[in-house]
Write a protein that holds these residues in place. Structure first.
Motif, short mmCIF file in Angstrom:
data_model
loop_
_atom_site.label_atom_id
_atom_site.label_comp_id
_atom_site.label_asym_id
_atom_site.label_seq_id
_atom_site.Cartn_x
_atom_site.Cartn_y
_atom_site.Cartn_z
N HIS A 185 0.83 -1.21 0.00
CA HIS A 185 0.00 0.00 0.00
C HIS A 185 0.86 1.25 0.00
CE1 HIS A 185 -3.26 2.74 0.86
NE2 HIS A 185 -2.69 3.11 2.00
N VAL A 186 1.89 1.26 0.84
CA VAL A 186 2.76 2.44 0.94
C VAL A 186 3.50 2.67 -0.37
CG1 VAL A 186 4.82 3.35 2.07
CG2 VAL A 186 3.01 2.31 3.44
N SER A 187 3.92 1.59 -1.01
CA SER A 187 4.68 1.72 -2.25
C SER A 187 3.78 2.03 -3.45
CB SER A 187 5.47 0.44 -2.53
OG SER A 187 4.59 -0.66 -2.70
N GLY A 188 2.45 1.92 -3.27
CA GLY A 188 1.51 2.24 -4.35
C GLY A 188 1.53 1.26 -5.50
N HIS A 189 1.87 -0.01 -5.22
CA HIS A 189 1.98 -1.01 -6.29
C HIS A 189 0.62 -1.48 -6.82
CE1 HIS A 189 6.17 -1.10 -6.19
NE2 HIS A 189 6.36 -1.95 -5.20
N SER A 190 -0.45 -1.32 -6.05
CA SER A 190 -1.72 -1.91 -6.46
C SER A 190 -2.85 -0.90 -6.39
CB SER A 190 -2.05 -3.12 -5.57
OG SER A 190 -3.24 -3.73 -5.99
N ALA A 191 -3.49 -0.68 -7.55
CA ALA A 191 -4.68 0.17 -7.59
C ALA A 191 -5.94 -0.65 -7.46
CB ALA A 191 -4.70 0.97 -8.90
N THR A 192 -5.84 -1.95 -7.66
CA THR A 192 -6.98 -2.85 -7.50
C THR A 192 -6.52 -4.06 -6.68
OG1 THR A 192 -6.49 -4.03 -9.56
CG2 THR A 192 -8.00 -2.16 -9.70
N GLY A 193 -7.46 -4.98 -6.43
CA GLY A 193 -7.11 -6.16 -5.67
C GLY A 193 -7.24 -5.92 -4.18
N TRP A 194 -6.81 -6.91 -3.39
CA TRP A 194 -7.06 -6.87 -1.95
C TRP A 194 -6.20 -5.88 -1.21
CZ3 TRP A 194 -10.93 -8.87 0.89
CH2 TRP A 194 -11.86 -9.64 0.18
N VAL A 195 -5.05 -5.54 -1.74
CA VAL A 195 -4.27 -4.47 -1.11
C VAL A 195 -5.09 -3.19 -1.12
CG1 VAL A 195 -2.22 -3.01 -1.31
CG2 VAL A 195 -2.04 -5.47 -1.70
N ALA A 196 -5.66 -2.87 -2.27
CA ALA A 196 -6.48 -1.66 -2.39
C ALA A 196 -7.78 -1.79 -1.61
CB ALA A 196 -6.77 -1.38 -3.86
N ALA A 197 -8.41 -2.98 -1.65
CA ALA A 197 -9.70 -3.17 -0.99
C ALA A 197 -9.59 -2.97 0.52
CB ALA A 197 -10.24 -4.56 -1.30
N LEU A 198 -8.53 -3.51 1.13
CA LEU A 198 -8.39 -3.40 2.58
C LEU A 198 -8.07 -1.99 3.04
CD1 LEU A 198 -6.40 -6.66 3.44
CD2 LEU A 198 -8.85 -6.23 3.75
N HIS A 199 -7.58 -1.15 2.11
CA HIS A 199 -7.24 0.22 2.47
C HIS A 199 -8.25 1.23 1.92
CE1 HIS A 199 -3.33 -1.74 3.27
NE2 HIS A 199 -3.19 -0.79 4.15
N ASP A 200 -9.30 0.75 1.27
CA ASP A 200 -10.35 1.64 0.79
C ASP A 200 -11.41 1.74 1.88
OD1 ASP A 200 -11.72 2.84 -1.90
OD2 ASP A 200 -13.22 1.85 -0.63
N ARG A 237 -17.64 0.06 -7.13
CA ARG A 237 -16.36 0.16 -6.41
C ARG A 237 -15.97 -1.19 -5.81
NH1 ARG A 237 -15.51 5.51 -2.95
NH2 ARG A 237 -13.47 5.19 -2.01
N PHE A 238 -16.92 -1.86 -5.19
CA PHE A 238 -16.64 -3.16 -4.56
C PHE A 238 -16.19 -4.18 -5.61
CE2 PHE A 238 -17.44 -7.27 -2.73
CZ PHE A 238 -17.28 -7.13 -1.37
N THR A 239 -16.92 -4.26 -6.71
CA THR A 239 -16.60 -5.22 -7.76
C THR A 239 -15.24 -4.92 -8.38
OG1 THR A 239 -18.96 -5.47 -8.25
CG2 THR A 239 -17.42 -6.25 -9.92
N HIS A 240 -14.93 -3.65 -8.56
CA HIS A 240 -13.66 -3.26 -9.16
C HIS A 240 -12.47 -3.68 -8.29
CE1 HIS A 240 -10.68 -0.89 -11.29
NE2 HIS A 240 -10.40 -0.20 -10.19
N LEU A 241 -12.60 -3.50 -6.97
CA LEU A 241 -11.47 -3.79 -6.08
C LEU A 241 -11.41 -5.26 -5.66
CD1 LEU A 241 -11.42 -0.64 -3.76
CD2 LEU A 241 -10.04 -1.11 -5.78
N VAL A 242 -12.56 -5.84 -5.34
CA VAL A 242 -12.58 -7.21 -4.81
C VAL A 242 -12.56 -8.24 -5.93
CG1 VAL A 242 -13.95 -8.83 -3.42
CG2 VAL A 242 -13.70 -6.45 -2.68
N GLY A 243 -13.08 -7.87 -7.10
CA GLY A 243 -13.08 -8.81 -8.21
C GLY A 243 -14.36 -9.59 -8.37
N GLN A 244 -15.35 -9.36 -7.52
CA GLN A 244 -16.66 -9.98 -7.66
C GLN A 244 -17.70 -9.09 -6.99
OE1 GLN A 244 -16.85 -13.79 -5.52
NE2 GLN A 244 -14.97 -13.25 -4.47
N PRO A 245 -18.96 -9.17 -7.43
CA PRO A 245 -20.01 -8.31 -6.87
C PRO A 245 -20.22 -8.59 -5.38
CG PRO A 245 -20.72 -9.28 -8.95
CD PRO A 245 -19.46 -9.99 -8.56
N PRO A 246 -20.79 -7.64 -4.65
CA PRO A 246 -20.95 -7.79 -3.20
C PRO A 246 -21.69 -9.05 -2.77
CG PRO A 246 -21.41 -5.53 -3.86
CD PRO A 246 -21.25 -6.31 -5.12
N LEU A 247 -22.83 -9.35 -3.39
CA LEU A 247 -23.60 -10.51 -2.95
C LEU A 247 -22.96 -11.82 -3.37
CD1 LEU A 247 -27.30 -9.32 -3.36
CD2 LEU A 247 -25.70 -9.05 -1.44
#
Length: 304
Positions: A185-200, A237-247
């Motif tokens: 997160h600090v290095s800014g390597h990921s705009a999507t995925g779980w690194v981004a999801a946990l910090h959003d 937003r959830f689908t973009h970061l997590v990779g699947q819809p909320p439900l």
């Protein structure tokens, strides 16, 4: 329930194990793929980690090498040392210290058994090898856990040692994962995925709500309200970061929680179904079989 702790609890099976390993040069061992996550932590000296793909990685005092999927790899005093036959364990064969062969490296090595039937996408986001080099002022909790683990392994089975070791190994795994996610997160390597999801803030809030109460009949609107976003904005937003819809994630997490309960408790299937939000055992069984390929009773029998 914070998401990282919950994911680790769901993925872990059996008992982790670890040991202190001393090696004297020259040495080079191969480790075949294993159904577990392995780690090597350098306490003294230096060595090289030899991934199955990519360049050798130099390890120095305090460095942590974590292999989330138990990938094939090697350890050597030097990349040019001829590699021996594969070792049968992640700790390999420990040399004894001697006057004529002073130790090249002293390590803590071990492994965590993980449920491979439905790995959490957070764990799938991890690279084959996580290398956390030691740095002054960085990862202080991780360094403290390593030091305590080393002391406990040298304590010759003092009272309470079994429980202390298991607790420290659990802490070590969480500290390794936390350190890597924070580093990314600090290095800014990921705009999507779980690194981004946990910090959003919005998505992390919704994830915590799902993990704290998976049995609640959540709707996208309710989860969006938790995240303080409109239904449409939250879903995107959830689908973009997590990779699947909320439900879809909610259903997946319910089944993952059910699998953990089937492995670790004797609760009846209908009770577990209610705990993860299903009033109908038939509907629960159908959903569970769709994810795991077998009904709950068959899964429990195989897991035991």
């Amino acid at each position: 329930m914070d998401v990282l702790s919950d994911v680790v609890s769901a993925a872990r099976t059996g008992r982790p194990h670890s040991g202190r390993v001393t090696k004297s040069a020259p040495f080079a061992e191969r480790f075949p793929p294993v159904p577990s996550a392995g780690f090597h932590i350098v306490l003294q000296g230096t060595c090289w980690l030899l991934p199955s793909q990519g360049e050798p990685i130099a390890l120095g005092p305090g460095d942590v090498a974590f292999l989330p999927r138990g990938s094939a790899h090697g350890l050597a005093d030097d990349p040019s040392t001829p590699v021996s036959e594969p070792s049968t364990t992640l700790t390999g064969d420990s040399d004894e210290m001697s006057a004529d062969r002073p130790p090249t490296v002293v390590m803590l090595c071990g492994a965590y058994l993980l449920d491979k039937s439905g790995p959490h996408p957070l764990l799938n986001d991890l690279p084959e090898v996580i290398h956390l080099p030691t740095r002054v002022g960085r990862h202080r909790e991780l360094r403290a856990a390593v030091e305590l683990l080393g002391v406990e392994l040298d304590s010759n089975a003092r009272p309470g040692s079994d429980t202390i070791l298991l607790t420290l190994l659990d802490l070590l795994l969480l500290y390794i994962l936390r350190a890597w996610f924070e580093q990314q997160h600090v290095s800014g390597h990921s705009a999507t995925g779980w690194v981004a999801a946990l910090h959003d803030p919005a998505v992390a809030t919704a994830l915590r709500a799902i993990h704290e109460d998976p049995s609640r009949p959540w709707t996208v609107e309710e989860l969006g309200a938790q995240a303080r976003l409109s239904r449409a904005a939250f879903a995107r937003r959830f689908t973009h970061l997590v990779g699947q819809p909320p439900l879809t994630y909610l259903t997946w997490w319910r089944m993952t929680t059910a699998a953990r309960l089937l492995r670790t408790s004797d609760a009846p299937v209908n009770t577990i179904a209610q705990q993860v939000g299903y009033s109908s055992q038939y509907t629960f069984t159908h959903a569970f079989k769709r994810q795991y390929g077998s009904p709950p009773g068959g899964y429990r029998h195989h897991a035991s």
